[in-house]
Design a protein around this motif. Structure first.
Motif, PDB file in Angstrom:
ATOM      1  N   GLY A  38       9.618   4.164  -2.366  1.00  0.00           N
ATOM      2  CA  GLY A  38      10.761   5.044  -2.142  1.00  0.00           C
ATOM      3  C   GLY A  38      10.674   6.296  -2.990  1.00  0.00           C
ATOM      4  O   GLY A  38       9.599   6.828  -3.235  1.00  0.00           O
ATOM      5  N   CYS A  39      11.819   6.740  -3.448  1.00  0.00           N
ATOM      6  CA  CYS A  39      11.896   7.991  -4.216  1.00  0.00           C
ATOM      7  C   CYS A  39      11.304   7.867  -5.618  1.00  0.00           C
ATOM      8  O   CYS A  39      11.026   8.865  -6.261  1.00  0.00           O
ATOM      9  N   SER A  40      11.141   6.623  -6.106  1.00  0.00           N
ATOM     10  CA  SER A  40      10.666   6.445  -7.481  1.00  0.00           C
ATOM     11  C   SER A  40       9.173   6.140  -7.564  1.00  0.00           C
ATOM     12  O   SER A  40       8.678   5.770  -8.618  1.00  0.00           O
ATOM     13  N   ALA A  41       8.441   6.290  -6.468  1.00  0.00           N
ATOM     14  CA  ALA A  41       7.011   5.989  -6.475  1.00  0.00           C
ATOM     15  C   ALA A  41       6.269   6.973  -7.381  1.00  0.00           C
ATOM     16  O   ALA A  41       6.594   8.153  -7.434  1.00  0.00           O
ATOM     17  N   THR A  42       5.270   6.462  -8.112  1.00  0.00           N
ATOM     18  CA  THR A  42       4.422   7.309  -8.941  1.00  0.00           C
ATOM     19  C   THR A  42       2.969   7.045  -8.574  1.00  0.00           C
ATOM     20  O   THR A  42       2.637   5.992  -8.042  1.00  0.00           O
ATOM     21  N   PHE A  43       2.121   8.014  -8.871  1.00  0.00           N
ATOM     22  CA  PHE A  43       0.702   7.852  -8.575  1.00  0.00           C
ATOM     23  C   PHE A  43       0.078   6.840  -9.521  1.00  0.00           C
ATOM     24  O   PHE A  43       0.462   6.724 -10.682  1.00  0.00           O
ATOM     25  N   LEU A  44      -0.893   6.127  -9.003  1.00  0.00           N
ATOM     26  CA  LEU A  44      -1.616   5.113  -9.754  1.00  0.00           C
ATOM     27  C   LEU A  44      -3.089   5.513  -9.772  1.00  0.00           C
ATOM     28  O   LEU A  44      -3.668   5.797  -8.725  1.00  0.00           O
ATOM     29  N   LEU A  45      -3.669   5.570 -10.961  1.00  0.00           N
ATOM     30  CA  LEU A  45      -5.103   5.811 -11.129  1.00  0.00           C
ATOM     31  C   LEU A  45      -5.639   4.711 -12.034  1.00  0.00           C
ATOM     32  O   LEU A  45      -5.021   4.362 -13.022  1.00  0.00           O
ATOM     33  N   GLY A  46      -6.800   4.185 -11.683  1.00  0.00           N
ATOM     34  CA  GLY A  46      -7.411   3.182 -12.533  1.00  0.00           C
ATOM     35  C   GLY A  46      -8.767   2.791 -12.000  1.00  0.00           C
ATOM     36  O   GLY A  46      -9.149   3.193 -10.898  1.00  0.00           O
ATOM     37  N   PHE A  47      -9.503   2.021 -12.762  1.00  0.00           N
ATOM     38  CA  PHE A  47     -10.811   1.546 -12.327  1.00  0.00           C
ATOM     39  C   PHE A  47     -10.649   0.145 -11.766  1.00  0.00           C
ATOM     40  O   PHE A  47      -9.987  -0.699 -12.356  1.00  0.00           O
ATOM     41  N   ASP A  48     -11.250  -0.081 -10.609  1.00  0.00           N
ATOM     42  CA  ASP A  48     -11.039  -1.324  -9.883  1.00  0.00           C
ATOM     43  C   ASP A  48     -12.213  -1.545  -8.943  1.00  0.00           C
ATOM     44  O   ASP A  48     -13.058  -0.677  -8.774  1.00  0.00           O
ATOM     45  N   THR A  49     -12.238  -2.723  -8.323  1.00  0.00           N
ATOM     46  CA  THR A  49     -13.210  -2.995  -7.265  1.00  0.00           C
ATOM     47  C   THR A  49     -12.500  -2.906  -5.923  1.00  0.00           C
ATOM     48  O   THR A  49     -11.281  -3.058  -5.843  1.00  0.00           O
ATOM     49  N   ALA A  50     -13.260  -2.672  -4.886  1.00  0.00           N
ATOM     50  CA  ALA A  50     -12.692  -2.513  -3.544  1.00  0.00           C
ATOM     51  C   ALA A  50     -12.228  -3.857  -2.993  1.00  0.00           C
ATOM     52  O   ALA A  50     -12.784  -4.906  -3.315  1.00  0.00           O
ATOM     53  N   THR A  51     -11.205  -3.798  -2.147  1.00  0.00           N
ATOM     54  CA  THR A  51     -10.739  -4.969  -1.414  1.00  0.00           C
ATOM     55  C   THR A  51     -10.876  -4.669   0.075  1.00  0.00           C
ATOM     56  O   THR A  51     -11.176  -3.533   0.463  1.00  0.00           O
ATOM     57  N   ASP A  52     -10.615  -5.659   0.900  1.00  0.00           N
ATOM     58  CA  ASP A  52     -10.724  -5.440   2.345  1.00  0.00           C
ATOM     59  C   ASP A  52      -9.598  -4.559   2.883  1.00  0.00           C
ATOM     60  O   ASP A  52      -9.625  -4.156   4.036  1.00  0.00           O
ATOM     61  N   LYS A  53      -8.622  -4.211   2.045  1.00  0.00           N
ATOM     62  CA  LYS A  53      -7.521  -3.330   2.461  1.00  0.00           C
ATOM     63  C   LYS A  53      -7.799  -1.871   2.120  1.00  0.00           C
ATOM     64  O   LYS A  53      -6.972  -1.003   2.398  1.00  0.00           O
ATOM     65  N   ASP A  54      -8.948  -1.594   1.510  1.00  0.00           N
ATOM     66  CA  ASP A  54      -9.249  -0.251   1.024  1.00  0.00           C
ATOM     67  C   ASP A  54     -10.116   0.555   1.978  1.00  0.00           C
ATOM     68  O   ASP A  54     -10.956   0.009   2.679  1.00  0.00           O
ATOM     69  N   GLN A  55      -9.901   1.863   1.939  1.00  0.00           N
ATOM     70  CA  GLN A  55     -10.845   2.831   2.473  1.00  0.00           C
ATOM     71  C   GLN A  55     -11.691   3.236   1.272  1.00  0.00           C
ATOM     72  O   GLN A  55     -11.149   3.460   0.187  1.00  0.00           O
ATOM     73  N   VAL A  56     -12.997   3.338   1.455  1.00  0.00           N
ATOM     74  CA  VAL A  56     -13.899   3.690   0.352  1.00  0.00           C
ATOM     75  C   VAL A  56     -14.493   5.063   0.642  1.00  0.00           C
ATOM     76  O   VAL A  56     -14.987   5.319   1.738  1.00  0.00           O
ATOM     77  N   GLN A  63     -17.105   7.029  -6.689  1.00  0.00           N
ATOM     78  CA  GLN A  63     -16.633   6.067  -5.702  1.00  0.00           C
ATOM     79  C   GLN A  63     -15.107   5.955  -5.839  1.00  0.00           C
ATOM     80  O   GLN A  63     -14.602   5.687  -6.927  1.00  0.00           O
ATOM     81  N   VAL A  64     -14.388   6.202  -4.736  1.00  0.00           N
ATOM     82  CA  VAL A  64     -12.925   6.208  -4.756  1.00  0.00           C
ATOM     83  C   VAL A  64     -12.409   5.177  -3.763  1.00  0.00           C
ATOM     84  O   VAL A  64     -12.851   5.140  -2.614  1.00  0.00           O
ATOM     85  N   PHE A  65     -11.454   4.352  -4.210  1.00  0.00           N
ATOM     86  CA  PHE A  65     -10.835   3.339  -3.362  1.00  0.00           C
ATOM     87  C   PHE A  65      -9.371   3.707  -3.143  1.00  0.00           C
ATOM     88  O   PHE A  65      -8.641   3.967  -4.111  1.00  0.00           O
ATOM     89  N   ILE A  66      -8.958   3.716  -1.869  1.00  0.00           N
ATOM     90  CA  ILE A  66      -7.557   3.988  -1.538  1.00  0.00           C
ATOM     91  C   ILE A  66      -7.096   2.919  -0.555  1.00  0.00           C
ATOM     92  O   ILE A  66      -7.692   2.755   0.512  1.00  0.00           O
ATOM     93  N   ASP A  67      -6.050   2.202  -0.935  1.00  0.00           N
ATOM     94  CA  ASP A  67      -5.467   1.196  -0.051  1.00  0.00           C
ATOM     95  C   ASP A  67      -5.022   1.908   1.230  1.00  0.00           C
ATOM     96  O   ASP A  67      -4.373   2.954   1.172  1.00  0.00           O
ATOM     97  N   LYS A  68      -5.391   1.359   2.382  1.00  0.00           N
ATOM     98  CA  LYS A  68      -5.067   1.984   3.663  1.00  0.00           C
ATOM     99  C   LYS A  68      -3.571   2.251   3.808  1.00  0.00           C
ATOM    100  O   LYS A  68      -3.171   3.210   4.443  1.00  0.00           O
ATOM    101  N   ARG A  69      -2.738   1.407   3.193  1.00  0.00           N
ATOM    102  CA  ARG A  69      -1.286   1.597   3.272  1.00  0.00           C
ATOM    103  C   ARG A  69      -0.820   2.799   2.448  1.00  0.00           C
ATOM    104  O   ARG A  69       0.262   3.333   2.687  1.00  0.00           O
TER     105      ARG A  69
END
Length: 95
Positions: A38-56, A63-69
């Protein structure tokens, strides 16, 4: 395919140095997304591994991972690294 987010030269250097200095494995990348909702969403940055929900993506050699949602919410964002009176760190700005 055009990159959904941009990474400044300064941010690219800091990301690369962090990955190397901390001996983070190649399977990890930069996760870009949102925390909260909602209105209180903030950006998230961090180091992680990809999941099946990510666009790579490979952006500026990072290498950048972004959740499709989250993709539509982060489109056009620019990741930068700043040093100032309030300290230093990564920033995310949108158009």
């Amino acid at each position: 395919m055009e990159a959904p987010v941009q990474i400044s030269a300064r941010a690219k250097m800091e990301i690369s140095e962090t990955l190397t200095a901390n001996k983070i494995p190649d399977s990890y990348g930069l996760r870009v997304g949102l925390r909260g909702g909602g209105c209180s969403a903030t950006f998230l940055l961090g180091f992680d591994t990809a999941t099946d929900k990510d666009q790579v993506y490979i952006i500026e050699g990072i290498q950048v991972f972004i959740d499709k949602r989250h993709l539509m919410y982060v489109l056009g964002a620019t990741i930068d690294y700043e040093e100032g009176e309030n300290g230093r760190g990564f920033t995310v700005s949108t158009i």
